[in-house]
Scaffold this active site. Structure first.
Site, PDB file in Angstrom:
ATOM      1  N   GLU A 254       0.976  -1.253   0.015  1.00  0.00           N
ATOM      2  CA  GLU A 254       0.187   0.017  -0.166  1.00  0.00           C
ATOM      3  C   GLU A 254       0.892   1.276  -0.025  1.00  0.00           C
ATOM      4  O   GLU A 254       1.889   1.222   0.866  1.00  0.00           O
ATOM      5  CB  GLU A 254      -0.922   0.085   1.046  1.00  0.00           C
ATOM      6  N   CYS A 288      -0.388   9.110   3.202  1.00  0.00           N
ATOM      7  CA  CYS A 288      -0.665   8.851   1.875  1.00  0.00           C
ATOM      8  C   CYS A 288      -2.025   9.202   1.603  1.00  0.00           C
ATOM      9  O   CYS A 288      -2.171   9.223   0.195  1.00  0.00           O
ATOM     10  CB  CYS A 288      -0.471   7.251   1.833  1.00  0.00           C
TER      11      CYS A 288
END
Length: 511
Positions: A254, A288
């Site tokens: 991820e 993120c």
């Protein structure tokens, strides 16, 4: 506690023991708000990783032989400790990675939410009963642990993300070798203490502190069955490329994003401005899922810009331990320079700068914090062009572009999707048609309506498309990464009958 980061005796945890390891080099945890050294840690070597992997491999068969519920009992101990130490550990998160105190405490809450989900899931149904074409057959889908799971976690969520990766892997019957981020080893130390306090059997959980070389040793070792990684796109793609060439091995990665928020002509601007500020500046833009692009319809652009800029020019930057702080420092000096480079790139590409607080005034820096890594919001407007690097490359800081669009929702989506990333995004609109169009056409894994594009919940999938990754380190989807599926078919008849009408008759030459 087994160890304390403040004691100066900060070691690796391998095979149920605290150890100096095989190397003599050390590194320090540094408070990014003050420059103060918090603790000193052993720097892991390839030999330390080898020892940890050997312990994890040796412990696997005995660990997998336990029931789901027995394995989960260890995590319930950690769940209660996370809750009991909420305030203390939240402050540690804020001290070590610089996020303001409400975020530090929220991260600990997020960690216990994931542990709670993983442990409670042990008592839920596992596998599926699948109808067979043949009435006399029972067909099932069962899951088995993959084996040794290598976990590599980031500095911006030093408690929550490790539990996102490890809690489910442990309950599913895997063993763990973990390399935490070198910027936040103190938080990792406390997590390891919790595992030790819970009595996790020897070798089931192992942590090697250190730098990228230790992480690379985990990735490259044939004993690792799954690599779980959360971090930058460059490192994640390198890991995925290496692991992808090894049959039977899996990488769940991820990674980052160049996330956008669309504000349509039907937006409630109170919600729009609030959501944009939260998405752009929480954690100093170092998530993120932080938003670096605000795509605003021409009908509301001027009002939105004025309101957003007014707040960005005045948002409180300060000591992360103070409750009236909205933004803390950047993580380290090197990252401050990276943010500077992105800001300068935007100017080179024609940006009209609206807010430039990159270099804060002396009066804005908290007393006694001159050695901290301080940056403030940088906001600019620029005419959209598909070739602009400032709209494609992730900054990972409080760096925000305002983009005006005209036309319908499809034009906004065209701009929104024009990035190599595909992690998170949001739409602000009172028109449900806009919302549904965004839901269906935005090229992202995490989509929000009339909300910030931050704030994931543990029971939902977390992950993205395109350059943002191939992993969903959360809840049910994480199970895919740490288990193998077996289709199990049982014949209840004395005869053999095949599906698809395949003949089960055996003929010989005598026939």
């Amino acid at each position: 506690m087994s160890q304390s980061a403040t004691s100066g005796d900060c070691l690796h945890y391998i095979d149920g023991e605290w150890t100096d390891g095989n190397g003599s080099e050390t590194f320090s945890s540094v408070n990014p708000a003050t420059g103060e050294t918090l603790a000193t840690f052993r720097r892991g070597t390839a030999d330390d990783v080898d020892d940890a992997l050997e312990a994890a491999e040796d412990a696997f068969e005995e660990w997998r032989a336990l029931s789901y519920i027995d394995r989960a009992e260890y995590l319930w101990e950690i769940y209660h400790e996370l809750r009991d130490r909420h305030e203390e550990l939240g402050a540690t998160v804020s001290k070590e990675c610089g996020k303001e105190i409400s975020e530090g405490k929220a991260e600990v809450t997020e960690a216990w939410h994931m542990v709670e989900w993983a442990a409670a899931n042990a008592r839920h149904p596992h596998g599926d009963v699948v109808p067979s074409e043949v009435a006399s057959k029972d067909a099932y889908m069962r899951r088995k642990p993959r084996g040794v799971v290598g976990c590599i976690t980031p500095w911006n969520f030093p408690v929550a993300v490790p539990f996102w990766q490890m809690a489910i892997a442990l309950v599913e019957g895997n063993t763990i070798v973990w390399k935490p981020a070198e910027q936040t080893p103190w938080c990792a130390q406390i997590v390891a203490e919790m595992m030790d306090d819970a009595g996790i059997p020897e070798g089931v959980f192992n942590v090697v502190q250190g730098y990228g070389a230790a992480g690379a040793a985990i990735v490259e070792d044939a004993r690792v069955d799954t690599v779980q990684f959360t971090g930058s796109a460059d490192v994640g793609h390198e890991i995925a490329g290496k692991v992808g060439g090894e049959p039977g091995k899996l990488a769940a990665c991820e990674m980052g994003g160049k996330n956008g928020i669309i504000v349509t002509e039907e937006a409630d601007l109170d919600i729009a401005v609030h959501a944009a500020v939260m998405s752009s500046f929480k954690t100093t833009g170092q998530r993120c899922v932080s938003s670096e692009r605000l795509i605003v319809h021409e009908d509301v652009y001027d009002e939105f810009k004025a309101r957003f800029v007014e707040i960005a020019a005045d948002v409180a930057v300060g000591d992360p331990l103070e409750e009236d702080t909205f933004m803390g420092p950047a993580i380290e000096a090197g990252h401050v320079e990276k943010i500077r480079e992105h800001n300068e790139l935007a100017v080179e590409e024609g940006a009209d700068v609206l807010v430039d607080r990159f270099e804060l005034g002396d009066e804005e820096i908290p007393e006694g914090h001159d050695a901290g890594h301080w940056v403030g919001p940088f906001v600019y407007e620029i005419e959209y062009d598909t070739d602009l690097r400032c709209l494609k490359e992730e900054c990972f800081g409080p760096h925000v572009a305002l983009l005006e669009y005209s036309g319908d929702i499809d034009r906004a989506l065209e701009i929104h999707n024009d990035t190599p990333y595909g992690l998170a995004g949001a739409i602000i609109s009172e028109d449900y048609r806009h919302l549904n169009r965004f839901r269906d056409r935005a090229e992202i894994g995490l989509a929000y309506a009339n909300l910030p594009c931050i704030g994931a919940e543990v029971q939902l999938p977390f992950g993205g498309a395109k350059k943002s990754g191939n992993g969903y380190p959360s809840a049910r989807e994480s199970i895919e990464a740490v288990t193998e599926r077996t289709a199990w078919t049982l014949n209840n008849s004395k005869e053999i009958e095949m599906a698809q009408g395949l003949s089960a008759d055996i003929t010989t030459t005598d026939s």
